[in-house]
Design an enzyme around this catalytic site. Structure first.
Site, PDB file in Angstrom:
ATOM      1  N   LYS A 143      -2.838  -8.964  -6.902  1.00 39.41           N
ATOM      2  CA  LYS A 143      -3.596  -8.715  -5.673  1.00 39.41           C
ATOM      3  C   LYS A 143      -2.998  -7.507  -4.971  1.00 39.41           C
ATOM      4  CE  LYS A 143      -3.612  -9.830  -1.380  1.00 39.41           C
ATOM      5  NZ  LYS A 143      -4.278  -8.618  -0.805  1.00 39.41           N
ATOM      6  N   PRO A 144      -3.668  -6.346  -5.068  1.00 38.03           N
ATOM      7  CA  PRO A 144      -3.172  -5.172  -4.350  1.00 38.03           C
ATOM      8  C   PRO A 144      -3.453  -5.289  -2.861  1.00 38.03           C
ATOM      9  CG  PRO A 144      -5.234  -4.662  -5.475  1.00 38.03           C
ATOM     10  CD  PRO A 144      -4.860  -6.063  -5.863  1.00 38.03           C
ATOM     11  N   SER A 145      -2.779  -4.487  -2.085  1.00 34.54           N
ATOM     12  CA  SER A 145      -2.988  -4.483  -0.642  1.00 34.54           C
ATOM     13  C   SER A 145      -4.416  -4.090  -0.300  1.00 34.54           C
ATOM     14  CB  SER A 145      -2.021  -3.507   0.027  1.00 34.54           C
ATOM     15  OG  SER A 145      -2.362  -3.306   1.385  1.00 34.54           O
ATOM     16  N   GLU A 146      -4.939  -4.710   0.739  1.00 32.79           N
ATOM     17  CA  GLU A 146      -6.276  -4.352   1.217  1.00 32.79           C
ATOM     18  C   GLU A 146      -6.302  -2.978   1.870  1.00 32.79           C
ATOM     19  OE1 GLU A 146      -4.555  -7.369   4.245  1.00 32.79           O
ATOM     20  OE2 GLU A 146      -4.370  -6.853   2.115  1.00 32.79           O
ATOM     21  N   TRP A 187       0.804  -1.215   0.000  1.00 32.50           N
ATOM     22  CA  TRP A 187       0.000   0.000   0.000  1.00 32.50           C
ATOM     23  C   TRP A 187       0.843   1.275   0.000  1.00 32.50           C
ATOM     24  CZ3 TRP A 187       1.396   2.860   4.172  1.00 32.50           C
ATOM     25  CH2 TRP A 187       1.932   2.171   5.274  1.00 32.50           C
ATOM     26  N   GLU A 217      10.405  -8.960  -1.636  1.00 29.60           N
ATOM     27  CA  GLU A 217      11.038  -7.836  -0.952  1.00 29.60           C
ATOM     28  C   GLU A 217      10.177  -7.532   0.269  1.00 29.60           C
ATOM     29  OE1 GLU A 217      11.209  -3.187  -1.233  1.00 29.60           O
ATOM     30  OE2 GLU A 217      12.362  -4.034  -2.909  1.00 29.60           O
ATOM     31  N   CYS A 251       9.778   1.466   1.935  1.00 32.23           N
ATOM     32  CA  CYS A 251      10.443   0.175   2.139  1.00 32.23           C
ATOM     33  C   CYS A 251      11.879   0.347   2.619  1.00 32.23           C
ATOM     34  CB  CYS A 251      10.425  -0.636   0.842  1.00 32.23           C
ATOM     35  SG  CYS A 251       8.770  -1.077   0.269  1.00 32.23           S
ATOM     36  N   GLY A 265       6.008  -6.637   0.554  1.00 30.06           N
ATOM     37  CA  GLY A 265       5.159  -6.372   1.707  1.00 30.06           C
ATOM     38  C   GLY A 265       5.843  -6.778   2.991  1.00 30.06           C
ATOM     39  N   SER A 266       5.029  -7.117   3.979  1.00 32.62           N
ATOM     40  CA  SER A 266       5.548  -7.376   5.317  1.00 32.62           C
ATOM     41  C   SER A 266       6.348  -8.668   5.382  1.00 32.62           C
ATOM     42  CB  SER A 266       4.395  -7.448   6.321  1.00 32.62           C
ATOM     43  OG  SER A 266       3.665  -8.647   6.148  1.00 32.62           O
TER      44      SER A 266
END
Length: 457
Positions: free
Chosen positions: A155-158, A131, A228, A262, A206-207
Site C-alpha cells: 500500500k503506497p502512500s496516498e 511518499w 520506521e 526520514c 511513515g508517520s
C-alpha cells in the site's frame, strides 16, 4: 467508488487520480496472497533472487518515468527522484544476492548429533510505504520480503499513489499471480489491510501517528511489526570544526528534499565558540537556496500549514528568524529555507518532527550540554555529531539513544546498512541483511543419531 486526486505542489493543478481499494478488494487481495505464498515459499532461493534481478532491470528502465511522476506528485526535484529509483534498483539487486545466502546457525551438542536453525518465510507481508522516497523504501521492504519467500501486499502512500500504481504495473507481472499486489488508498484501505488476520507481517515506514495505530494492531493480533516512524534528529556541532563545513552539513541535513527526509536534521546545537560563524554561513546558504533556484515545494499545502505553524509558534515564544519563515505568494506549496536562533526545548519545533526546510538553532556552552540536549525527547531515529575529537565521538555513540549515530557526515553510511529505531521512531530493523531476519522465523532442529533394531544398547 472512491478516488484519490493528488495536486501538483508546484502549481496546485491536478497531477494524479487513482481509485482507492475498498474492503472487499483488500480482502480478495489478501486471500490471493495467502494462496500464492506456499508455492512462492517453495521456490528455490536462487530463482527468487533471479526474479528480483528482473525487477531491478524493469525499475532502472523506467527511472525517468517514475522520477517525473514523483516530481509531479510530491515536488521532489527530478534528479533526486531519479536517484531514489536508482537506489531502489540497487537495493533489489542487493537482496537478489543476499537472499540465497540467508542462513541459520548450527551448534554441536554431541559428536553424533547437531542442532541447527532453518529460516522460514513468515507468510503474507503488508508493506505500507511513504511518499517522500516512494520507490527506494518500497523496493527495500518488497525485495527483502519476496526473496525470503513471503508474498507482499503493497500500500503506497496516498500522497504518491501514481508512483505506487506504476511501480506495481512494472514489478507484479514479473512474478507469479498473487505474489505482489498493489492496493491504492488512504487510511481506510490501510486499516482494512492491517486488520486482516491473514496478514503475518506489518512493515510500515511513515508517520508516528500511523505507526502507533499499527503497533496497537500488532499487539492485539500477534502479527510481527516492523516500523520506521518519525524522528526529531539532532545535529551537534562541536568546537574546533570548520564553520563553513559545519554550515554545509547543517544545510544539507535541514534543507535537502525540503527537509522531507526520514533522517533529516530537525534541531541544531552549536557550540558557542563556532556558533556565530556557523550561523552566518548557514543563513547565507538558506537565502541563496531560495534566491538562485526555484524553491522546492513541500508535498502539499496541508503539510506547509503544519510546518509554518511550528515556525510561527517558535517565533511567538521568543525565537528569532535569520532567514525564511514566511509563506510566499503564488500557487503550490512552497516554503523557504528557514533559520531560527534562540530556540528552546519548550518549543514544539525542537520537540516534534517538523519535516520541512527548517533549521532551529540552540547555542550551547559545552559539548556535554549539547549532548545532553541532543539525547532528550521521545524519538530515537538518528543523530549527527560534527567533532574533531575522538573522545567526544565515542561519548556521543555511548550516550545518544538512537538507532543511528553519524559522526562527521549527516547522510553518511555504507551501502546495505541497517538501523534499529527506538522510542516513538519505531521498532525492528529496516534494510540491510538484518531485514531478512525480520521477514523470517527460525525453526530449531535437533538431529540425533537413530537407534536401529538390534543395535547394541
Amino acid at each position: 467508488m472512491t478516488e484519490i486526486t493528488v495536486l501538483d505542489p508546484h502549481t496546485g493543478d491536478p497531477a494524479t487520480t487513482v481509485r482507492a481499494a475498498g474492503d472487499s478488494e483488500v480482502a480478495a487481495a489478501v486471500g490471493a496472497a495467502r494462496s500464492a505464498q506456499p508455492g512462492w515459499g517453495r521456490t528455490p532461493a536462487e530463482e527468487r533472487g533471479e526474479a528480483l534481478r528482473r525487477m531491478a532491470e524493469a525499475l532502472a528502465g523506467a527511472a525517468a518515468e517514475l522520477a517525473e511522476l514523483n516530481r509531479r506528485e510530491t515536488g521532489r526535484p527530478e534528479a533526486e527522484a531519479r536517484g531514489g529509483v536508482e537506489a531502489g534498483a540497487a537495493t533489489l539487486r542487493q537482496y537478489a544476492e543476499l537472499g540465497p545466502l540467508h542462513r541459520g546457525h548450527s551448534l554441536r551438542g554431541d559428536v553424533r548429533a547437531a542442532d541447527y536453525t532453518v529460516r522460514r518465510p513468515r507468510g503474507v507481508v503488508a508493506a505500507l510505504t511513504p511518499w517522500n522516497d516512494p520507490v527506494a523504501v518500497a523496493a527495500g521492504l518488497i525485495g527483502a520480503a519476496l526473496v525470503t519467500g513471503n508474498t507482499v501486499l503493497h500500500k503506497p502512500s496516498e500522497r504518491s499513489p501514481g508512483v505506487g500504481v506504476r511501480l506495481g504495473e512494472l514489478l507484479s507481472p514479473l512474478l507469479p499471480a498473487g505474489v505482489l499486489t498493489t492496493l491504492s488508498g488512504g487510511a481506510d484501505t490501510g486499516r482494512a489491510l492491517t486488520a486482516d488476520p491473514r496478514v503475518d507481517v506489518l512493515a510500515h515506514v511513515g508517520s508516528t501517528a500511523a505507526g502507533r495505530e499499527i503497533a496497537r494492531t500488532g499487539a492485539e493480533t500477534g502479527v510481527h511489526v516492523i516500523r520506521e516512524n518519525g524522528g526529531n534528529d539532532p545535529l551537534l556541532v562541536d568546537a574546533g570544526v570548520d564553520p563553513e563545513w559545519a554550515a554545509e552539513q547543517a544545510a544539507l541535513g535541514c534543507f535537502a528534499n525540503a527537509g522531507q527526509i526520514c533522517t533529516a536534521v530537525e534541531r541544531v546545537y552549536l557550540h558557542r565558540e563556532v556558533a556565530e560563524d556557523v550561523l552566518d554561513a548557514l543563513t547565507a546558504r538558506a537565502l541563496r537556496r531560495d534566491r538562485e533556484d526555484p524553491p522546492q515545494p513541500l508535498v502539499d499545502r496541508a503539510h506547509r500549514a503544519q510546518v509554518h505553524g511550528q515556525v510561527s509558534a517558535a517565533v511567538a515564544a521568543g525565537a528569532q528568524l535569520r532567514a525564511g519563515g514566511g509563506i510566499p505568494d503564488g500557487p503550490g506549496a512552497h516554503y523557504p529555507a528557514t533559520v531560527l536562533t534562540g530556540c528552546t526545548s519548550a518549543m514544539a519545533l525542537m520537540r516534534e518532527e517538523t519535516f520541512g526546510p527548517v533549521a532551529p538553532v540552540t547555542v550551547v556552552g559545552s559539548f556535554e550540554e549539547g549532548l545532553s540536549l541532543a539525547a532528550e525527547g521521545r524519538y530515537g531515529l538518528a543523530a549527527t555529531v560534527l567533532t574533531p575529537r575522538t573522545d567526544h565521538a565515542l561519548q556521543a555513540v555511548a550516550e545518544l539513544p538512537v538507532g543511528t549515530v553519524k559522526v562527521n557526515g549527516v547522510f553518511a553510511g555504507a551501502p546495505g546498512g541497517a538501523a534499529q529505531p527506538r522510542g516513538d521512531s519505531g521498532e525492528g530493523y529496516g534494510f540491510g541483511p538484518e531485514l531478512l531476519d525480520e521477514m523470517t522465523t527460525a525453526s530449531v532442529v535437533h538431529l540425533g543419531a537413530p537407534v536401529t533394531a538390534g543395535a547394541a544398547r
